[in-house]
Design an enzyme around this catalytic site. Structure first.
Site, mmCIF file in Angstrom:
data_model
loop_
_atom_site.group_PDB
_atom_site.id
_atom_site.type_symbol
_atom_site.label_atom_id
_atom_site.label_comp_id
_atom_site.label_asym_id
_atom_site.label_seq_id
_atom_site.Cartn_x
_atom_site.Cartn_y
_atom_site.Cartn_z
ATOM 1 N N GLU A 1 9.168 9.099 2.751
ATOM 2 C CA GLU A 1 8.566 8.537 3.966
ATOM 3 C C GLU A 1 9.454 7.504 4.659
ATOM 4 O O GLU A 1 8.976 6.731 5.480
ATOM 5 C CB GLU A 1 7.204 7.934 3.620
ATOM 6 C CG GLU A 1 6.221 8.967 3.100
ATOM 7 C CD GLU A 1 4.891 8.361 2.726
ATOM 8 O OE1 GLU A 1 4.169 7.929 3.646
ATOM 9 O OE2 GLU A 1 4.560 8.316 1.537
ATOM 10 N N SER B 1 1.441 10.599 2.878
ATOM 11 C CA SER B 1 1.743 11.319 4.118
ATOM 12 C C SER B 1 1.646 12.837 3.983
ATOM 13 O O SER B 1 2.333 13.585 4.677
ATOM 14 C CB SER B 1 3.135 10.938 4.653
ATOM 15 O OG SER B 1 3.116 9.624 5.123
ATOM 16 N N TYR C 1 2.450 11.989 12.348
ATOM 17 C CA TYR C 1 3.489 11.137 12.914
ATOM 18 C C TYR C 1 4.180 11.661 14.170
ATOM 19 O O TYR C 1 4.798 10.886 14.891
ATOM 20 C CB TYR C 1 4.545 10.844 11.833
ATOM 21 C CG TYR C 1 3.933 10.171 10.634
ATOM 22 C CD1 TYR C 1 3.327 8.920 10.757
ATOM 23 C CD2 TYR C 1 3.918 10.784 9.390
ATOM 24 C CE1 TYR C 1 2.738 8.298 9.666
ATOM 25 C CE2 TYR C 1 3.332 10.167 8.295
ATOM 26 C CZ TYR C 1 2.748 8.924 8.445
ATOM 27 O OH TYR C 1 2.162 8.307 7.368
ATOM 28 N N ARG D 1 -6.801 1.742 4.485
ATOM 29 C CA ARG D 1 -7.492 2.786 5.255
ATOM 30 C C ARG D 1 -7.946 3.881 4.300
ATOM 31 O O ARG D 1 -7.150 4.385 3.504
ATOM 32 C CB ARG D 1 -6.553 3.377 6.308
ATOM 33 C CG ARG D 1 -7.284 4.159 7.407
ATOM 34 C CD ARG D 1 -6.335 4.999 8.242
ATOM 35 N NE ARG D 1 -5.979 6.230 7.555
ATOM 36 C CZ ARG D 1 -4.735 6.610 7.302
ATOM 37 N NH1 ARG D 1 -3.704 5.856 7.686
ATOM 38 N NH2 ARG D 1 -4.493 7.742 6.678
ATOM 39 N N ASP E 1 -9.605 7.713 3.748
ATOM 40 C CA ASP E 1 -9.751 9.014 4.402
ATOM 41 C C ASP E 1 -10.921 9.773 3.790
ATOM 42 O O ASP E 1 -11.153 9.710 2.573
ATOM 43 C CB ASP E 1 -8.467 9.829 4.240
ATOM 44 C CG ASP E 1 -7.274 9.176 4.926
ATOM 45 O OD1 ASP E 1 -7.489 8.386 5.869
ATOM 46 O OD2 ASP E 1 -6.132 9.452 4.528
ATOM 47 N N GLU F 1 -9.092 9.389 -0.401
ATOM 48 C CA GLU F 1 -8.142 8.418 -0.956
ATOM 49 C C GLU F 1 -8.132 7.161 -0.104
ATOM 50 O O GLU F 1 -8.611 7.148 1.025
ATOM 51 C CB GLU F 1 -6.729 9.015 -1.004
ATOM 52 C CG GLU F 1 -6.151 9.360 0.353
ATOM 53 C CD GLU F 1 -4.734 9.933 0.257
ATOM 54 O OE1 GLU F 1 -4.057 9.688 -0.759
ATOM 55 O OE2 GLU F 1 -4.317 10.608 1.200
ATOM 56 N N ASN G 1 -5.422 4.346 1.413
ATOM 57 C CA ASN G 1 -4.018 4.069 1.712
ATOM 58 C C ASN G 1 -3.833 2.555 1.780
ATOM 59 O O ASN G 1 -4.396 1.906 2.664
ATOM 60 C CB ASN G 1 -3.631 4.684 3.066
ATOM 61 C CG ASN G 1 -3.846 6.184 3.087
ATOM 62 O OD1 ASN G 1 -3.029 6.940 2.623
ATOM 63 N ND2 ASN G 1 -4.988 6.608 3.621
ATOM 64 N N GLY H 1 0.031 3.532 8.018
ATOM 65 C CA GLY H 1 1.100 3.534 9.011
ATOM 66 C C GLY H 1 0.878 2.519 10.112
ATOM 67 O O GLY H 1 -0.252 2.253 10.521
#
Length: 308
Positions: free
Chosen positions: A16, A142, A211, A250, A252, A269, A271, A275
Protein backbone atom coordinates in the site's frame (compact mmCIF):
# COMPACT_ATOMS: atom_id res chain seq x y z
CA UNK A 1 -0.62 28.58 14.72
CA UNK A 2 1.24 25.86 16.60
CA UNK A 3 4.91 25.47 17.46
CA UNK A 4 4.59 21.67 17.30
CA UNK A 5 6.92 19.82 14.98
CA UNK A 6 5.00 17.00 13.26
CA UNK A 7 6.74 14.20 11.38
CA UNK A 8 4.35 12.74 8.81
CA UNK A 9 5.26 9.07 8.32
CA UNK A 10 4.43 8.00 4.77
CA UNK A 11 5.39 5.57 2.02
CA UNK A 12 6.88 2.55 3.73
CA UNK A 13 7.41 -0.80 2.03
CA UNK A 14 4.04 -2.58 2.04
CA UNK A 15 1.83 -3.18 -1.00
CA UNK A 16 0.00 0.00 0.00
CA UNK A 17 2.99 2.32 -0.41
CA UNK A 18 1.34 4.41 -3.20
CA UNK A 19 -1.77 4.97 -1.06
CA UNK A 20 0.36 5.95 1.92
CA UNK A 21 2.34 8.46 -0.14
CA UNK A 22 -0.92 10.03 -1.28
CA UNK A 23 -2.38 10.07 2.27
CA UNK A 24 0.83 11.47 3.70
CA UNK A 25 1.14 14.24 1.12
CA UNK A 26 -2.46 15.37 1.71
CA UNK A 27 -2.06 15.31 5.50
CA UNK A 28 1.29 17.09 5.46
CA UNK A 29 -0.10 19.88 3.28
CA UNK A 30 -3.17 20.29 5.50
CA UNK A 31 -1.06 20.34 8.67
CA UNK A 32 1.20 23.05 7.21
CA UNK A 33 -1.91 25.07 6.40
CA UNK A 34 -2.93 24.66 10.05
CA UNK A 35 0.37 26.21 11.11
CA UNK A 36 2.37 23.14 12.18
CA UNK A 37 6.03 22.67 11.34
CA UNK A 38 5.99 19.53 9.21
CA UNK A 39 8.69 17.10 8.13
CA UNK A 40 7.76 14.45 5.57
CA UNK A 41 9.41 11.10 6.37
CA UNK A 42 9.43 8.47 3.63
CA UNK A 43 9.73 5.46 5.89
CA UNK A 44 12.43 2.87 5.29
CA UNK A 45 14.23 0.36 7.54
CA UNK A 46 16.17 3.20 9.14
CA UNK A 47 13.08 5.01 10.40
CA UNK A 48 14.16 4.64 14.04
CA UNK A 49 17.43 6.45 13.38
CA UNK A 50 15.73 9.13 11.29
CA UNK A 51 13.17 9.85 14.02
CA UNK A 52 15.85 9.82 16.73
CA UNK A 53 17.64 12.57 14.80
CA UNK A 54 14.46 14.56 14.09
CA UNK A 55 12.89 14.30 17.57
CA UNK A 56 9.48 15.56 16.44
CA UNK A 57 6.80 16.47 18.98
CA UNK A 58 4.31 14.19 17.24
CA UNK A 59 4.45 11.45 14.59
CA UNK A 60 1.46 11.56 12.26
CA UNK A 61 1.14 7.97 11.06
CA UNK A 62 -0.01 7.97 7.43
CA UNK A 63 1.33 4.48 6.74
CA UNK A 64 -0.93 1.70 5.48
CA UNK A 65 -0.57 -2.07 5.49
CA UNK A 66 1.97 -4.33 7.24
CA UNK A 67 4.60 -2.52 9.37
CA UNK A 68 2.55 0.70 9.29
CA UNK A 69 -0.68 -0.45 10.89
CA UNK A 70 0.08 -3.81 12.49
CA UNK A 71 1.69 -2.56 15.70
CA UNK A 72 5.26 -2.55 14.39
CA UNK A 73 5.84 1.17 13.77
CA UNK A 74 3.72 1.83 16.86
CA UNK A 75 6.23 -0.19 18.91
CA UNK A 76 9.12 1.81 17.44
CA UNK A 77 7.37 5.07 18.39
CA UNK A 78 6.69 3.79 21.93
CA UNK A 79 10.37 2.86 22.27
CA UNK A 80 11.39 6.35 21.10
CA UNK A 81 8.68 7.94 23.28
CA UNK A 82 7.29 9.98 20.40
CA UNK A 83 3.52 10.61 20.72
CA UNK A 84 1.69 9.30 17.65
CA UNK A 85 -1.72 9.32 16.00
CA UNK A 86 -4.20 6.47 15.54
CA UNK A 87 -4.26 3.24 17.54
CA UNK A 88 -1.57 1.74 19.77
CA UNK A 89 0.46 -1.45 19.52
CA UNK A 90 -2.11 -3.99 20.68
CA UNK A 91 -5.17 -2.57 18.89
CA UNK A 92 -3.20 -2.16 15.67
CA UNK A 93 -1.88 -5.73 15.74
CA UNK A 94 -5.30 -7.12 16.67
CA UNK A 95 -7.26 -5.24 14.01
CA UNK A 96 -4.73 -6.19 11.33
CA UNK A 97 -5.22 -9.90 12.06
CA UNK A 98 -8.64 -10.54 10.53
CA UNK A 99 -9.13 -13.87 12.28
CA UNK A 100 -8.34 -12.60 15.78
CA UNK A 101 -10.29 -9.38 15.22
CA UNK A 102 -13.34 -11.42 14.28
CA UNK A 103 -13.08 -13.41 17.55
CA UNK A 104 -12.97 -10.21 19.59
CA UNK A 105 -15.85 -8.63 17.64
CA UNK A 106 -18.02 -11.74 18.05
CA UNK A 107 -17.31 -11.85 21.79
CA UNK A 108 -18.44 -8.21 22.00
CA UNK A 109 -21.79 -9.10 20.43
CA UNK A 110 -20.99 -7.72 16.97
CA UNK A 111 -22.54 -9.78 14.14
CA UNK A 112 -19.88 -11.43 11.96
CA UNK A 113 -19.92 -13.92 9.07
CA UNK A 114 -18.87 -17.52 9.71
CA UNK A 115 -15.26 -18.06 8.73
CA UNK A 116 -12.20 -20.21 9.22
CA UNK A 117 -8.52 -19.34 9.13
CA UNK A 118 -6.30 -21.85 7.33
CA UNK A 119 -3.17 -22.29 5.26
CA UNK A 120 -3.68 -21.55 1.58
CA UNK A 121 -1.91 -24.84 0.82
CA UNK A 122 -4.59 -26.81 2.73
CA UNK A 123 -7.39 -25.62 0.48
CA UNK A 124 -6.39 -27.75 -2.51
CA UNK A 125 -9.11 -28.74 -5.00
CA UNK A 126 -12.04 -28.97 -2.58
CA UNK A 127 -14.08 -26.05 -1.28
CA UNK A 128 -13.22 -25.44 2.39
CA UNK A 129 -16.76 -24.18 3.00
CA UNK A 130 -19.93 -24.12 0.91
CA UNK A 131 -19.69 -21.46 -1.82
CA UNK A 132 -20.23 -18.58 -2.26
CA UNK A 133 -17.37 -17.47 -0.03
CA UNK A 134 -14.54 -14.94 0.12
CA UNK A 135 -10.85 -15.69 0.60
CA UNK A 136 -8.85 -12.93 2.28
CA UNK A 137 -5.21 -12.74 3.33
CA UNK A 138 -5.23 -12.58 7.13
CA UNK A 139 -2.89 -9.58 7.38
CA UNK A 140 -3.35 -7.32 4.36
CA UNK A 141 -5.40 -4.20 3.71
CA UNK A 142 -6.95 -2.34 0.76
CA UNK A 143 -8.50 -5.59 -0.56
CA UNK A 144 -5.13 -6.94 -1.68
CA UNK A 145 -5.42 -10.66 -2.41
CA UNK A 146 -9.19 -10.83 -1.88
CA UNK A 147 -10.86 -13.47 -4.05
CA UNK A 148 -14.62 -14.02 -4.32
CA UNK A 149 -15.71 -17.60 -5.07
CA UNK A 150 -19.17 -17.71 -6.67
CA UNK A 151 -21.86 -20.27 -5.91
CA UNK A 152 -21.42 -22.09 -9.24
CA UNK A 153 -17.61 -22.30 -9.11
CA UNK A 154 -16.52 -25.95 -9.21
CA UNK A 155 -13.24 -25.59 -7.33
CA UNK A 156 -11.32 -23.11 -5.14
CA UNK A 157 -9.30 -20.35 -6.83
CA UNK A 158 -6.09 -21.74 -8.31
CA UNK A 159 -4.16 -18.58 -7.50
CA UNK A 160 -4.04 -19.64 -3.84
CA UNK A 161 -1.57 -22.44 -4.56
CA UNK A 162 0.46 -20.58 -7.17
CA UNK A 163 3.97 -19.18 -6.71
CA UNK A 164 2.64 -15.76 -7.72
CA UNK A 165 0.65 -15.41 -4.48
CA UNK A 166 2.47 -12.85 -2.30
CA UNK A 167 0.05 -12.14 0.54
CA UNK A 168 1.20 -14.66 3.14
CA UNK A 169 0.30 -18.33 3.60
CA UNK A 170 -2.49 -17.82 6.13
CA UNK A 171 -5.89 -16.89 4.70
CA UNK A 172 -9.40 -16.45 6.05
CA UNK A 173 -12.24 -18.21 4.25
CA UNK A 174 -15.45 -16.33 5.03
CA UNK A 175 -19.10 -16.79 4.05
CA UNK A 176 -19.96 -14.37 1.27
CA UNK A 177 -22.54 -11.85 2.47
CA UNK A 178 -24.83 -10.50 -0.24
CA UNK A 179 -25.85 -6.90 -0.16
CA UNK A 180 -24.62 -3.34 0.03
CA UNK A 181 -21.23 -2.05 1.17
CA UNK A 182 -21.58 0.32 4.12
CA UNK A 183 -18.86 1.93 6.20
CA UNK A 184 -18.75 4.14 9.28
CA UNK A 185 -15.91 6.14 10.78
CA UNK A 186 -15.23 6.73 14.46
CA UNK A 187 -13.43 9.77 15.82
CA UNK A 188 -12.50 9.46 19.47
CA UNK A 189 -15.68 8.26 21.15
CA UNK A 190 -18.04 9.49 18.44
CA UNK A 191 -19.39 7.60 15.44
CA UNK A 192 -19.40 9.66 12.24
CA UNK A 193 -21.84 9.27 9.34
CA UNK A 194 -22.61 6.06 7.47
CA UNK A 195 -21.54 5.94 3.81
CA UNK A 196 -22.69 3.49 1.16
CA UNK A 197 -19.91 2.66 -1.27
CA UNK A 198 -21.04 1.72 -4.78
CA UNK A 199 -18.16 0.48 -6.97
CA UNK A 200 -18.43 1.72 -10.56
CA UNK A 201 -17.69 -1.13 -12.94
CA UNK A 202 -16.03 -3.32 -10.31
CA UNK A 203 -17.42 -6.56 -8.95
CA UNK A 204 -16.62 -5.42 -5.43
CA UNK A 205 -14.88 -2.65 -3.51
CA UNK A 206 -11.33 -3.55 -4.57
CA UNK A 207 -8.13 -1.51 -4.65
CA UNK A 208 -9.08 0.45 -7.78
CA UNK A 209 -12.57 1.14 -6.50
CA UNK A 210 -11.06 2.47 -3.27
CA UNK A 211 -8.31 4.69 -4.63
CA UNK A 212 -8.75 5.43 -8.34
CA UNK A 213 -10.57 8.65 -9.17
CA UNK A 214 -14.11 7.68 -10.12
CA UNK A 215 -13.55 4.11 -8.91
CA UNK A 216 -16.59 4.27 -6.67
CA UNK A 217 -19.52 6.45 -5.71
CA UNK A 218 -19.88 7.44 -2.06
CA UNK A 219 -23.45 8.05 -0.86
CA UNK A 220 -23.39 10.00 2.41
CA UNK A 221 -25.62 9.74 4.31
CA UNK A 222 -26.41 6.21 3.15
CA UNK A 223 -30.00 5.82 1.98
CA UNK A 224 -31.09 3.27 4.58
CA UNK A 225 -33.64 3.28 7.39
CA UNK A 226 -32.78 5.30 10.49
CA UNK A 227 -32.83 2.05 12.52
CA UNK A 228 -30.15 0.43 10.35
CA UNK A 229 -28.18 3.70 10.14
CA UNK A 230 -28.04 4.03 13.93
CA UNK A 231 -27.29 0.30 14.34
CA UNK A 232 -24.23 0.61 12.09
CA UNK A 233 -23.02 3.68 13.98
CA UNK A 234 -23.43 1.79 17.26
CA UNK A 235 -21.60 -1.30 15.95
CA UNK A 236 -18.72 0.80 14.54
CA UNK A 237 -18.23 2.48 17.92
CA UNK A 238 -18.50 -0.89 19.70
CA UNK A 239 -15.84 -2.42 17.40
CA UNK A 240 -13.55 0.60 17.92
CA UNK A 241 -13.84 0.17 21.68
CA UNK A 242 -13.65 -3.65 21.72
CA UNK A 243 -10.37 -3.61 19.79
CA UNK A 244 -9.00 -0.82 21.99
CA UNK A 245 -8.67 1.63 19.07
CA UNK A 246 -7.71 5.26 19.57
CA UNK A 247 -8.00 8.35 17.38
CA UNK A 248 -9.72 7.63 14.08
CA UNK A 249 -10.88 4.24 12.79
CA UNK A 250 -13.39 2.99 10.21
CA UNK A 251 -15.51 -0.16 10.26
CA UNK A 252 -16.80 -1.84 7.10
CA UNK A 253 -20.11 -3.70 6.87
CA UNK A 254 -22.32 -5.63 4.50
CA UNK A 255 -26.07 -4.97 4.59
CA UNK A 256 -28.38 -7.53 2.96
CA UNK A 257 -31.82 -5.96 2.59
CA UNK A 258 -33.25 -8.45 0.11
CA UNK A 259 -35.67 -10.03 2.60
CA UNK A 260 -36.62 -7.10 4.84
CA UNK A 261 -35.73 -3.47 5.45
CA UNK A 262 -33.93 -4.31 8.70
CA UNK A 263 -32.16 -7.11 6.82
CA UNK A 264 -28.86 -8.58 7.90
CA UNK A 265 -25.99 -6.33 9.00
CA UNK A 266 -22.58 -8.02 9.13
CA UNK A 267 -19.40 -6.38 10.40
CA UNK A 268 -16.37 -7.16 8.22
CA UNK A 269 -13.36 -5.41 9.77
CA UNK A 270 -12.05 -2.30 11.45
CA UNK A 271 -9.39 -0.18 9.75
CA UNK A 272 -7.12 1.49 12.29
CA UNK A 273 -5.36 3.52 9.57
CA UNK A 274 -8.18 4.55 7.22
CA UNK A 275 -7.12 6.27 4.02
CA UNK A 276 -6.63 10.04 4.08
CA UNK A 277 -6.50 10.62 0.33
CA UNK A 278 -8.71 13.02 -1.65
CA UNK A 279 -11.12 10.12 -2.42
CA UNK A 280 -11.06 8.68 1.10
CA UNK A 281 -14.13 8.01 3.20
CA UNK A 282 -13.25 9.34 6.66
CA UNK A 283 -12.42 12.90 5.46
CA UNK A 284 -15.81 12.92 3.71
CA UNK A 285 -17.54 11.75 6.90
CA UNK A 286 -15.77 14.43 8.92
CA UNK A 287 -16.86 17.07 6.39
CA UNK A 288 -20.44 15.79 6.69
CA UNK A 289 -20.11 16.40 10.46
CA UNK A 290 -18.94 19.97 9.79
CA UNK A 291 -15.18 19.40 10.11
CA UNK A 292 -12.79 20.51 7.39
CA UNK A 293 -9.84 18.31 6.43
CA UNK A 294 -7.65 20.73 8.39
CA UNK A 295 -9.91 20.38 11.45
CA UNK A 296 -9.64 16.59 11.20
CA UNK A 297 -5.85 16.35 10.96
CA UNK A 298 -5.41 18.99 13.68
CA UNK A 299 -7.67 16.95 15.99
CA UNK A 300 -5.61 13.85 15.25
CA UNK A 301 -2.33 15.61 16.10
CA UNK A 302 -3.73 17.04 19.33
CA UNK A 303 -5.09 13.57 20.24
CA UNK A 304 -1.69 11.90 19.74
CA UNK A 305 -0.01 10.13 22.67
CA UNK A 306 2.13 7.18 23.70
CA UNK A 307 0.80 4.12 25.55
CA UNK A 308 -2.28 4.09 23.35
Amino acid sequence: MSDKHVAVLMGGFSSERPVSLSSGAACAQALEAEGYRVTRVDVDRNVSGALSDLRPDVAFNALHGPFGEDGTIQGVLEYLQIPYTHSGVLASALAMDKGQAKHVAKAAGIPVAEARVMSRFDIGNRHPIEPPYVVKPVREGSSFGVVIVKADQSHPPQVLSSDEWRYGNEVMVERYVHGRELTCGVMGDTALGVTEVVPTGNAFYDYDAKYAAGGSTHILPAQISSNVYQKIQSLALKAHQAMGCRGVSRSDFRYDDRVSEDGEVIWLEVNTQPGMTPTSLVPEMAAHAGLSFGDLVRWMVEDASCLR
